[in-house]
Scaffold this active site. Structure first.
Site, PDB file in Angstrom:
ATOM      1  N   SER A  67     -13.440  -0.596 -15.659  1.00  0.00           N
ATOM      2  CA  SER A  67     -12.105   0.023 -16.248  1.00  0.00           C
ATOM      3  C   SER A  67     -11.894  -0.359 -17.501  1.00  0.00           C
ATOM      4  O   SER A  67     -12.042  -1.518 -18.047  1.00  0.00           O
ATOM      5  CB  SER A  67     -11.086  -0.106 -15.057  1.00  0.00           C
ATOM      6  OG  SER A  67     -11.223   0.376 -14.052  1.00  0.00           O
TER       7      SER A  67
HETATM    8  N1  SAH Z   1     -12.162  -1.422 -10.273  1.00  0.00           N
HETATM    9  C1  SAH Z   1     -13.263  -1.171 -11.316  1.00  0.00           C
HETATM   10  C2  SAH Z   1     -13.407   0.056 -11.652  1.00  0.00           C
HETATM   11  C3  SAH Z   1     -14.700   0.737 -11.313  1.00  0.00           C
HETATM   12  S1  SAH Z   1     -15.032   2.430 -11.517  1.00  0.00           S
HETATM   13  C4  SAH Z   1     -13.562  -2.456 -12.038  1.00  0.00           C
HETATM   14  O1  SAH Z   1     -12.658  -3.229 -12.420  1.00  0.00           O
HETATM   15  O2  SAH Z   1     -14.780  -2.380 -12.471  1.00  0.00           O
HETATM   16  C5  SAH Z   1     -14.552   3.130  -9.900  1.00  0.00           C
HETATM   17  C6  SAH Z   1     -15.509   2.388  -8.807  1.00  0.00           C
HETATM   18  O3  SAH Z   1     -14.999   3.198  -7.671  1.00  0.00           O
HETATM   19  C7  SAH Z   1     -16.933   2.766  -8.970  1.00  0.00           C
HETATM   20  O4  SAH Z   1     -17.754   1.617  -8.772  1.00  0.00           O
HETATM   21  C8  SAH Z   1     -17.205   3.840  -7.767  1.00  0.00           C
HETATM   22  O5  SAH Z   1     -18.399   3.718  -7.380  1.00  0.00           O
HETATM   23  C9  SAH Z   1     -15.986   3.375  -6.845  1.00  0.00           C
HETATM   24  N2  SAH Z   1     -15.517   4.493  -5.693  1.00  0.00           N
HETATM   25  C10 SAH Z   1     -15.545   5.854  -5.839  1.00  0.00           C
HETATM   26  N3  SAH Z   1     -15.315   6.506  -4.698  1.00  0.00           N
HETATM   27  C11 SAH Z   1     -15.122   5.400  -3.882  1.00  0.00           C
HETATM   28  C12 SAH Z   1     -14.635   5.291  -2.524  1.00  0.00           C
HETATM   29  N4  SAH Z   1     -14.463   6.301  -1.823  1.00  0.00           N
HETATM   30  N5  SAH Z   1     -14.803   4.291  -1.650  1.00  0.00           N
HETATM   31  C13 SAH Z   1     -15.227   3.061  -2.495  1.00  0.00           C
HETATM   32  N6  SAH Z   1     -15.542   2.907  -3.969  1.00  0.00           N
HETATM   33  C14 SAH Z   1     -15.481   4.355  -4.594  1.00  0.00           C
END
Ligand code: SAH
Length: 219
Positions: A67
């Site tokens: 993010s």
């Molecule tokens: N909080 C993270 C942001 C990653 S982007 C950071 O600080 O890096 C969002 C993430 O959500 C991705 O890795 C994606 O695979 C995950 N994601 C999407 N749908 C999801 C679900 N239903 N359950 C768990 N993770 C999910």
């Protein structure tokens, strides 16, 4: 490959990032301190070393992104963390947001649906110091009923709707911060508070761009 060394220039770049977050309206000192304390370049490939503190999302593999610091600061502020809050995060990704929450003293339960990212985090030595950070491989739409209720829930992927099962896993008075899909392909940040009768109140904030929240697990 990760480079887990924090140099003076990294600290300098983090201070600049903090200033740019302040300019964009983030004034929560505790949140800014946590962002200053967590070396964001640790969460990225060493190729990103010099740009890790730009206020941007970057590739972390499996088609996902870390993010943007502004989004991390904004969502963390909206969570209004109290000491020892039990927080559920949907979308571990790089684990950066999870560490910012852990750095603020929260007990963090975080779920990732991409097995590759989940397994990467199991090998990530920096995370081991956060004893109250627990990572799970699963579908965030289901939450973690076995560990509920949570004081706070943060969703870090673009949600098509407010998942009812997650609202069920919040305490009364609990807060959910969720970027909800809008018609123009972006998301509107929402803060939801669960009321005594189980209903919710909603507050709307500005628009953001996240990767989509998808159903099921991906092996
Ligand atoms: N909080 C993270 C942001 C990653 S982007 C950071 O600080 O890096 C969002 C993430 O959500 C991705 O890795 C994606 O695979 C995950 N994601 C999407 N749908 C999801 C679900 N239903 N359950 C768990 N993770 C999910």
């Amino acid at each position: 490959m990760r480079q887990l060394v924090d140099q003076y220039y990294h600290k300098g770049l983090r201070n600049k990032l903090i200033e740019s977050l302040r300019e964009r309206g983030i004034s929560n000192e505790k949140v800014l301190d946590a962002i200053r304390d967590v070396p964001r370049h640790f969460f990225l490939d060493s190729a990103f070393d010099r740009i890790a503190y730009e206020d941007k999302a970057f590739d972390i593999g499996a088609g996902q992104t870390i993010s943007q610091p502004y989004a991390v600061a904004f969502q963390t502020h909206l969570l209004d963390l109290k000491p020892k809050d039990k927080v559920l995060e949907i979308g571990t990704g790089s684990a950066y947001q999870a560490c910012v929450l852990a750095q603020l003293g929260a007990k963090v339960f975080t779920i990732e649906r991409q097995k590759e990212l989940y397994l990467n985090n199991q090998q990530f030595d920096y995370l081991k110091q956060f004893r109250l950070l627990k990572m799970f491989y699963g579908d965030g739409f289901a939450g973690l009923p076995g560990y509920a209720p949570f004081d706070k829930i943060i969703i870090t992927a673009a949600a098509p709707y407010i998942p009812e099962r997650l609202v069920d896993q919040l305490i009364t008075g609990g807060i959910m911060v969720i970027p909800l899909d809008t018609e123009n392909g972006k998301q509107r940040m929402m803060r939801i508070i669960k009321q005594v009768d189980g209903s919710i109140t909603k507050e709307e904030f500005s628009e953001f761009e996240f990767v989509p929240m998808l159903k099921g697990k991906n092996s």
